[in-house]
Design an enzyme around this catalytic site. Structure first.
Site, PDB file in Angstrom:
ATOM      1  N   ASP A  79      11.581  -1.311  -4.870  1.00 19.92           N
ATOM      2  CA  ASP A  79      10.388  -1.888  -4.262  1.00 19.92           C
ATOM      3  C   ASP A  79      10.174  -3.254  -4.888  1.00 19.92           C
ATOM      4  O   ASP A  79       9.694  -3.366  -6.009  1.00 19.92           O
ATOM      5  CB  ASP A  79       9.198  -0.969  -4.516  1.00 19.92           C
ATOM      6  CG  ASP A  79       7.881  -1.527  -4.025  1.00 19.92           C
ATOM      7  OD1 ASP A  79       7.869  -2.636  -3.458  1.00 19.92           O
ATOM      8  OD2 ASP A  79       6.861  -0.858  -4.220  1.00 19.92           O
ATOM      9  N   ASN A 115       8.200  -5.518  -3.640  1.00 20.07           N
ATOM     10  CA  ASN A 115       6.819  -5.920  -3.344  1.00 20.07           C
ATOM     11  C   ASN A 115       6.712  -7.338  -2.800  1.00 20.07           C
ATOM     12  O   ASN A 115       5.713  -8.013  -3.007  1.00 20.07           O
ATOM     13  CB  ASN A 115       5.922  -5.762  -4.576  1.00 20.07           C
ATOM     14  CG  ASN A 115       5.133  -4.478  -4.523  1.00 20.07           C
ATOM     15  OD1 ASN A 115       4.879  -3.930  -3.457  1.00 20.07           O
ATOM     16  ND2 ASN A 115       4.744  -3.987  -5.677  1.00 20.07           N
ATOM     17  N   HIS A 119       5.056   4.145   1.444  1.00 17.78           N
ATOM     18  CA  HIS A 119       6.427   3.657   1.649  1.00 17.78           C
ATOM     19  C   HIS A 119       7.220   4.751   2.361  1.00 17.78           C
ATOM     20  O   HIS A 119       6.863   5.920   2.319  1.00 17.78           O
ATOM     21  CB  HIS A 119       7.131   3.398   0.307  1.00 17.78           C
ATOM     22  CG  HIS A 119       6.598   2.248  -0.452  1.00 17.78           C
ATOM     23  ND1 HIS A 119       7.227   1.031  -0.493  1.00 17.78           N
ATOM     24  CD2 HIS A 119       5.497   2.122  -1.234  1.00 17.78           C
ATOM     25  CE1 HIS A 119       6.539   0.205  -1.271  1.00 17.78           C
ATOM     26  NE2 HIS A 119       5.486   0.851  -1.725  1.00 17.78           N
TER      27      HIS A 119
END
Length: 141
Positions: A36, A38, A133
């Site tokens: 991840d 981000n 997610h």
């Protein structure tokens, strides 16, 4: 707007991971960097790019760090198979956002060029629920 106070920390982390991954790659290893991040890399990686230009996750300096991976010869495995928009791996938990597919693609597999011949597929498992997610997947022969 999101709180951007942690962006310098995020950028320092990106640079440290990149430096380590490059060191491994230069030593002759085949390397996968996944997780991840981000950050939505390009406009097609989020549903509302114009409204998020000043928010962490789509700031120019964050996107530039992901540009660095591509410029150095790393491959975004998902984009090797899917070029178009509307492919996301994260959605806000506000009601109806995921159902309308108003999301962000912020989870990645970056791979070294020597893995490309063995990369047979990459996809986002949007049907898997249980989190904000969903899993991103990659198949290597």
């Amino acid at each position: 707007d999101r709180d951007n106070s942690r962006v310098p920390y995020k950028l320092a982390f990106y640079r440290a991971v990149f430096k380590r991954a490059e060191r491994l790659r230069r030593s002759g290893r085949r390397v996968l960097v996944m997780g991840d991040f981000n950050t939505a890399h390009r406009e097609i990686d989020l549903a509302r790019p114009k409204g998020n230009r000043d928010n962490s996750g789509f700031l120019p300096e964050e996107r530039a760090e992901l540009d660095r991976w591509i410029a150095a010869g790393w491959t975004d495995s998902f984009r090797a198979f899917h070029e178009g928009p509307d492919h996301y791996s994260w959605w806000s938990q506000r009601f109806g956002v995921r159902e309308r597919n108003v999301g962000w693609r912020i989870d990645y597999f970056y791979i070294t060029e020597d893995l490309l011949p063995d990369l047979s597929n990459a996809w986002i498992a949007t049907d898997v629920m249980g989190s904000d997610h969903c899993p991103v997947m990659m198949e290597i022969k």
